[in-house]
Design a protein around this motif. Structure first.
Motif, short mmCIF file in Angstrom:
data_model
loop_
_atom_site.label_atom_id
_atom_site.label_comp_id
_atom_site.label_asym_id
_atom_site.label_seq_id
_atom_site.Cartn_x
_atom_site.Cartn_y
_atom_site.Cartn_z
N HIS A 1 1.72 -8.29 4.54
CA HIS A 1 2.79 -7.56 4.19
C HIS A 1 2.74 -6.24 4.87
CE1 HIS A 1 5.37 -5.00 1.53
NE2 HIS A 1 6.12 -5.77 1.90
N GLU A 2 1.50 -5.65 4.56
CA GLU A 2 1.20 -4.26 5.02
C GLU A 2 1.08 -4.11 6.31
OE1 GLU A 2 -1.68 -1.83 1.82
OE2 GLU A 2 -2.77 -3.70 2.56
N SER A 3 0.84 -4.93 7.10
CA SER A 3 0.53 -4.54 8.40
C SER A 3 1.85 -4.89 9.15
CB SER A 3 -0.61 -5.65 9.02
OG SER A 3 -0.03 -7.11 8.94
N ARG B 1 -6.01 -10.98 -0.63
CA ARG B 1 -5.84 -10.08 0.44
C ARG B 1 -4.95 -10.79 1.64
NH1 ARG B 1 -7.25 -9.99 5.29
NH2 ARG B 1 -6.91 -7.54 5.29
N SER C 1 2.03 -8.74 -4.57
CA SER C 1 1.57 -7.54 -4.46
C SER C 1 1.96 -6.96 -3.34
CB SER C 1 0.02 -7.72 -4.51
OG SER C 1 -0.56 -8.17 -5.66
N ARG C 2 2.10 -5.35 -3.30
CA ARG C 2 2.38 -4.84 -2.18
C ARG C 2 1.16 -4.42 -1.19
NH1 ARG C 2 7.47 -5.38 -1.15
NH2 ARG C 2 8.91 -5.46 -3.07
N SER C 3 0.12 -4.33 -1.78
CA SER C 3 -1.01 -3.89 -1.16
C SER C 3 -2.28 -5.03 -1.28
CB SER C 3 -1.50 -2.52 -1.80
OG SER C 3 -2.19 -2.46 -2.74
N ALA C 4 -2.98 -5.01 -0.24
CA ALA C 4 -4.25 -5.75 -0.26
C ALA C 4 -5.07 -5.43 -1.22
CB ALA C 4 -4.82 -6.08 1.23
N GLY D 1 -4.67 -3.79 -3.95
CA GLY D 1 -4.19 -4.09 -5.46
C GLY D 1 -4.26 -5.51 -5.71
N ALA E 1 -0.66 -10.24 0.99
CA ALA E 1 -0.47 -8.77 0.74
C ALA E 1 -0.73 -7.94 2.20
CB ALA E 1 -1.30 -8.44 -0.52
N GLY E 2 -2.10 -8.41 2.74
CA GLY E 2 -2.26 -7.84 3.98
C GLY E 2 -1.43 -7.84 5.12
N SER F 1 -1.32 -12.52 -4.39
CA SER F 1 -0.92 -11.57 -3.26
C SER F 1 0.51 -11.60 -2.77
CB SER F 1 -1.91 -12.56 -1.83
OG SER F 1 -1.79 -11.59 -0.42
#
Length: 206
Positions: free
Chosen positions: A17-19, A11, A113-116, A118, A14-15, A110
């Motif tokens: 990236h999301e944030s 996570r 991936s685009r999302s934590a 996923g 990827a996390g 990670s």
């Protein structure tokens, strides 16, 4: 503990990236390889902390119910306390490189991936899938993969074999050659996995 390490590493990037943290770090002059290496350098804290918590928990439970001493079964002494401790320590050191490789594998998933959510689902899915099929592999092929040396549900690690060794099973434990593999092979694979994660981060859009 192995699952917790995999979840935390999967996570991480990827996390970030999301944030938007990855993009912010790059705009403030952090290099893309540094994003991966920074997450890699975090690994000793959860790995050593998890091992310490596991061993303290086991020690407290054992201490509350049993007396420490030689390993005796049916009035036969299999090992002295010192030999038992040496066996557990050997198994522990043989497992540490695999845990680092497991963390690195989570970072690679990670980075891809685009999302934590996923990333965590994919990393756990692949790890469990390997667990399901690894018993069908011969030892010559099984111990060419770092995950074989990591504690898991179908445990083939040195730590998983240690209790059988203490109980005196003649076919238990990892041979000297496999133990040497456990010390260097997961580390070499971890370097390759981290290099792949860096390559992915270099090319992806943040």
């Amino acid at each position: 503990m192995a699952f917790a390490l995999l979840i935390a590493s999967a996570r991480s990037l990827a996390g970030d990236h999301e944030s938007g943290l990855l993009r912010m770090a790059v705009t403030r002059s952090a290099s893309r390889p540094a994003l991966v290496l920074g997450r890699l350098l975090v690994a000793p804290l959860p790995i050593l902390g998890g091992l310490l918590a596991a061993f303290l928990g086991a020690w407290l439970v054992a201490r509350s119910q049993l007396d420490f001493g030689p390993f005796v079964q049916d009035k036969f002494e299999h090992m002295t306390a010192e030999e038992s401790l040496a066996e557990v320590c050997k198994a522990l050191f043989a497992t540490l490189p695999a845990l680092v490789a497991l963390w690195s594998f989570g970072l690679l998933i990670s980075a891809c991936s685009r999302s934590a959510v996923g990333a965590v689902a994919l990393a756990l899915g692949l790890f469990v899938a390997f667990d399901l099929v690894k018993e069908s592999l011969s030892d010559d092929h099984l111990y060419l993969i770092f995950a074989s040396f990591a504690p898991s549900l179908a445990d083939s690690s040195a730590l998983g074999e240690a209790p059988k060794v203490l109980q005196g099973f003649s076919d238990a434990g990892l041979g000297d050659f496999v133990l040497r593999q456990a010390m260097w092979l997961p580390g070499a694979q971890a370097l390759l996995i981290v290099a792949l994660a860096v390559a992915v981060i270099q090319r992806r859009t943040l």
